[in-house]
Structure formats: C-alpha cells, structure tokens
Design a protein around this motif. Structure first.
Motif, PDB file in Angstrom:
ATOM      1  N   THR A 192     -13.241 -15.755   9.485  1.00  0.00           N
ATOM      2  CA  THR A 192     -14.288 -16.682   9.036  1.00  0.00           C
ATOM      3  C   THR A 192     -15.434 -15.928   8.360  1.00  0.00           C
ATOM      4  OG1 THR A 192     -15.218 -16.648  11.274  1.00  0.00           O
ATOM      5  CG2 THR A 192     -13.769 -18.483  10.720  1.00  0.00           C
ATOM      6  N   TYR A 193     -15.756 -14.735   8.856  1.00  0.00           N
ATOM      7  CA  TYR A 193     -16.819 -13.968   8.208  1.00  0.00           C
ATOM      8  C   TYR A 193     -16.414 -13.556   6.794  1.00  0.00           C
ATOM      9  CZ  TYR A 193     -20.249 -10.468   7.015  1.00  0.00           C
ATOM     10  OH  TYR A 193     -21.227  -9.759   6.359  1.00  0.00           O
ATOM     11  N   LYS A 194     -15.155 -13.227   6.612  1.00  0.00           N
ATOM     12  CA  LYS A 194     -14.673 -12.843   5.281  1.00  0.00           C
ATOM     13  C   LYS A 194     -14.926 -13.962   4.278  1.00  0.00           C
ATOM     14  CE  LYS A 194     -10.286 -12.501   2.796  1.00  0.00           C
ATOM     15  NZ  LYS A 194      -8.814 -12.532   2.928  1.00  0.00           N
ATOM     16  N   TYR A 195     -14.607 -15.202   4.664  1.00  0.00           N
ATOM     17  CA  TYR A 195     -14.791 -16.312   3.735  1.00  0.00           C
ATOM     18  C   TYR A 195     -16.264 -16.699   3.600  1.00  0.00           C
ATOM     19  CZ  TYR A 195      -9.890 -17.095   2.826  1.00  0.00           C
ATOM     20  OH  TYR A 195      -8.595 -16.951   2.390  1.00  0.00           O
ATOM     21  N   LEU A 196     -17.030 -16.500   4.638  1.00  0.00           N
ATOM     22  CA  LEU A 196     -18.472 -16.729   4.536  1.00  0.00           C
ATOM     23  C   LEU A 196     -19.079 -15.755   3.528  1.00  0.00           C
ATOM     24  CD1 LEU A 196     -20.904 -18.306   5.682  1.00  0.00           C
ATOM     25  CD2 LEU A 196     -21.137 -16.498   7.393  1.00  0.00           C
ATOM     26  N   GLU A 197     -18.637 -14.531   3.581  1.00  0.00           N
ATOM     27  CA  GLU A 197     -19.096 -13.512   2.641  1.00  0.00           C
ATOM     28  C   GLU A 197     -18.674 -13.859   1.209  1.00  0.00           C
ATOM     29  OE1 GLU A 197     -19.141  -8.868   3.361  1.00  0.00           O
ATOM     30  OE2 GLU A 197     -17.156  -9.531   2.720  1.00  0.00           O
ATOM     31  N   LEU A 198     -17.448 -14.297   1.047  1.00  0.00           N
ATOM     32  CA  LEU A 198     -16.965 -14.688  -0.280  1.00  0.00           C
ATOM     33  C   LEU A 198     -17.731 -15.897  -0.819  1.00  0.00           C
ATOM     34  CD1 LEU A 198     -13.098 -14.268   0.197  1.00  0.00           C
ATOM     35  CD2 LEU A 198     -14.608 -12.854  -1.211  1.00  0.00           C
TER      36      LEU A 198
END
Length: 523
Positions: free
Chosen positions: A278-284
C-alpha cells in the motif's frame, strides 16, 4: 477632556493592551458618541480598525448598528460581512440579524441555530452569502441534512463539523455533497463523519479544496483522487484500512489521465498500518502530482523499516513535513540520520520496546504525540540543535518502565504548550520523581490516567500538574486518593478543588468524591 483626547492619552507601552483598552472604553462610554459625534468621527480610520479587530462581529453590530454614518458603515462592513453567530443568543438573532442579512458573505453557526437563521430553508434574505460553517451537529440529528441540498446548490464553501467523532458510517445523505449534480461548491470540509466512499458511486467533481478527516479505508482515498480533476488542495484522514469484499485496483489511478494538474497541497493522515504494497502505491499516487505539487504532509504508520532514501525526492518540494512511524516485531537497528539533508531538520526516536521508530520533520506541525516513552530523551537528529515542539497540545504516554525526573524535565522544556497529558496502561514513577516535588508542568490543563497508580503516585501526578481543570481516572484510583489525603496536604487539596470536570471510569457514580473535588462536575 473629550473622548478622542482620552483615547489618544491611553498608555502606549503595550500596543495590544492599548487597543483592547480603547475598545472597552468605547463600548463603556458609547453614550458619549451622541454627545460628541464631531470629535468621535474625527478619529482616523486606522484607529477604528484597531478597535474593531478586538471586538467580535456580533458586538460590533450591537454597538454601532444604530449609528447612521456612511464612513463608519463602510469601515464596519468588512468586519461583519464574515460573521460568527455561534455565540449569539436567540434574542440577538431575532433583533439584530435582519438588519445585516444582506451584507453577510460568510457565517459560522451551530446546528441548533439553523432554524432561526434560515427559517424558510432559503437564502433569499442572504443574497451575498457564499460560505457557511456549521458546528456541533449531533450525530443522530437529521436537521442539518434538510439543508444539505440548499448549501450544495447555493454556496461556494461549506464546512460541516459533527459534535463527536463517529465510529459508525455516516448517513449517505452527506455523501450527496460529493455528487456533481447542481453542485456549486468549490471548498468542502467534513469533520467527524466516517465516510464510506467505496460503496457509494461518485462522479467527477468541480471541488478545488477538500478536507475529509475520516475516510473508512485507503481505497476511498484513491477513489477521491480519481474523481477530483480540478482539486488544488486536499487534506484527508484515513481511520481504518478494512478491506472491502471487492479488491480495489490501484493501477486505475496510476494509469488515469483525468487527475488534477493544479494540485499544490497534499496533507495525508493515515492512522492504521500500511504495508509495503500500500505504501508503494501511495508513493506512486503522490508522484503523479509532482509537476504541480508544492506542499506535502505525511502522517503515516508503516509495517517494517522504510528505506529513507525513498524520501529523498520529496525533499525537493517547497515544503515536506512528515511523521512516519515504523513498526517491527523485533528490535530496530538505529537509522543513519546522516542520510537526511542538512537543510531539513529530522529527528528519530523509539518507543519503550524499541520496536517502533518515529521519524519526524522539524519544525513540527502535529498537535498530538502518541507512544511517547522515556526513550524520547535519547532522540537522534541529523542536526545538532536542541528541539522545541511548540505546536504539540496533547501527549499520550506509554512505557513499561518508570518515568524519571529527567523525562518530565524534557517534556517541560521540549513541549512548552502541551495542555493534555495521558497515561496508557502503565503509570510507573521513579523514586527520584516521587521524592522531588520541585518539577511541575504548569501548562497541563487535562490529565487522563488509564492505569491504577497507588496513592503516592497519584499524589505526585497531581502535584506535577498543579493547574489542571479536567481529571479522568478510575474509581479505584480516586478512592486511593480520597483515603490517603491528609489535612496537611494543602496544595493537593487546592489542586483537587480547582478541578471542574471529573471523569470516573466506573459504573459507580462516585458521589462520595464530591467531598474531595468540591467544584467538579462528575461524569
């Protein structure tokens, strides 16, 4: 001596005090206006404006409405066109509001005043009204809902604040504000409403500024960004990450071509844990707005240790503020603080078990600190400067070890404006603190104790916070205090007598506590 001469000769050593005194003098001697109007209207505009600044808009209306003077009316207009009616009595609303309705462009009010201010659920008497803030809406009250359609179609700015933070999904009627049909809103703020957007079909909105503090899940955050093609400012809180039955496809927003190109501010507060996925997509998601983005605030909780190099790109923004809590099932190795640029002050501290590390950017922008333990004294920093967190108003303490005198000295020095102190589960105090009554934290007004300290410890906590007005503790803790209180404990008795709100965690009504807390309302 004329009115103007008396005002001009007021002491000038403190400008703020002078203006306040002048304002009070004018109100107290208002009858002089009619006797010496030539002198009164000879005052410069700047002096009038300084006086008006220190008067509420309702007081201005009450004091100056009946003075028919074009210059004075022009000066007053900008001070009453945006009016706070939340403290106005019903009598004031009936007597004075009709005279200024046509001037009002923005107003603040309480839920119970809606029927008086808008008796016909109409804006016909408020031709210039563009902004409304409604506060203290009871969670089970549907009155405000009957005004939603009017607000949505006639206003450009709306703020809705429920009386208490809800733990249940709000009425979907409030979600109609997120529908584009006949919507004139450009600024929308919804507080203490738990919103489930995932199960409510929304379509692209014209809103430019959005504040929603209680989304049900992270999915709702991504859905909102998908449907805000003109958004410029967004502040969003996510209180839960419960996965719905349907799995949200995060790639939708990453590949979307309809995202806003004007978004300059993102302020995100995600209280539940984000994993690496989820953090990866939040960053993206954030990176999709990087062309226009200038200000970024992140308050998030991560499972696992973050590679701090991933934050490097965000330091290139005009402003990057963050608090990142990283949780591990085991001991964390200390982060290398030299990784962070020296032009941005960053500190790191751990919790009592050393399995939570918190990264915090300075100057701090958060008013609540959680999971604070003795270990915060040993914070690490990329810049060798003392820290002072003046923004913090509430601290929640959690430690299985004894709180020391050094710890509370640190709290006093580092958090000078904290007003609420809360102990969770444990309330152990070291002997050096119990035996030394010299250290006090005078700024504290509310003390919450979710533990069962003995008499010596509850006594020391009260002496530590000599100015408290609100106390929350268990019945057993308060009973220990009552039974241990001695006649010679004058200061302790005085502290107990100044408490006005006493919350007791018990089915027992605690009526016998009235003999100790004689001025308190017991809840």
């Amino acid at each position: 001596m004329s009115l103007i001469e008396q005002v001009i000769t007021l002491p000038s050593n403190d400008d703020t005090g002078k203006f306040i005194k002048a304002a009070g003098y004018f109100l107290h001697n208002l009858h002089c206006i009619y006797l010496d109007s030539t002198t009164f209207f000879a005052l410069p505009n700047e002096l009038f404006e300084c006086i008006f600044i220190y008067l509420s808009s309702t007081d201005l209306v009450y004091s100056f409405l009946n003075i028919s003077h074009p210059r004075l009316n022009a000066l007053i207009y900008r001070f009453i066109s945006r009016i706070n009616l939340s403290n106005a009595s019903n009598q004031w609303l009936v007597e004075y509001l009709p005279h200024i309705q046509s001037m009002i462009t923005a107003m603040q009010l309480n839920d119970y005043q809606l029927d008086t201010i808008f008796p016909e659920i109409s804006f016909d008497k408020y031709p210039k009204l563009q902004c409304v803030h409604v506060y203290n809406i009871p969670n089970n009250n549907v009155k405000c809902l009957s005004y939603i359609s009017l607000f949505k179609t006639r206003l450009s700015s709306l703020k809705i604040v429920m009386e208490n933070a809800s733990s249940e999904v709000s009425d979907h009627s409030y979600l109609t504000l997120l529908q584009p049909e006949n919507c004139s809103l450009e600024i929308l703020s919804l507080s203490n409403l738990l919103l489930d957007i995932y199960h409510y079909h929304i379509r692209p909105l014209m809103i430019k500024q959005l504040t929603v503090l209680n989304l049900c899940r992270l999915h709702d955050l991504f859905l909102l960004f998908e449907h805000l093609p003109f958004i410029e400012y967004v502040k969003i809180g996510v209180c839960e990450l419960n996965n719905p039955e349907e799995v949200y496809n995060y790639d939708n927003i990453i590949s979307s071509t309809s995202l806003s190109k004007q978004l300059h501010t993102i302020d995100l507060h995600i209280s539940h844990h984000c994993d690496e996925y989820t953090y990866k997509y939040l960053e993206l998601l954030i990176l999709r707005f990087f062309i226009s983005l200038k200000y970024l605030t992140l308050d998030i909780v991560l499972i696992g240790l973050l590679d701090v190099n991933r934050l490097e790109k965000f330091f290139k923004l005009k402003q990057f503020q963050f608090r990142i809590q990283m949780i591990s099932s085991s001991y964390f190795c200390p982060l290398n603080m030299a990784t962070f640029p020296t032009y941005s002050h960053v500190i790191c501290y751990s919790n009592s078990q050393d399995n939570i590390q918190t990264l915090l950017s300075l100057p701090n922008v958060f008013d609540l600190f959680d999971q604070v333990s003795n270990n915060i004294i040993n914070y690490r920093s990329n810049i060798n400067n003392l820290i002072r967190l003046t923004r913090v108003k509430q601290i929640k303490l959690y430690d299985t070890k004894c709180y020391t005198i050094q710890f509370f000295k640190f709290i006093k020095q580092t958090f000078p404006n904290v007003i609420t102190l809360e102990f969770f589960h444990y309330c152990y105090l070291a002997d050096d603190l119990i035996n030394d009554n010299n250290i006090t934290i005078d700024s504290i007004r509310s003390l919450y104790i979710h533990a069962s300290p003995d008499y010596r410890r509850i006594k020391r906590l009260l002496l530590l916070t000599p100015n408290i007005k609100n106390l929350s503790a268990s019945y057993q803790t308060l009973l220990k205090l009552k039974n241990g209180l001695q006649d010679e404990d004058y200061l302790l008795q005085q502290i107990c007598q100044q408490i006005v709100i006493l919350r007791i965690h018990s089915m027992n009504k605690g009526d016998e506590m009235k003999s100790v807390f004689i001025n308190a309302t017991i809840i």
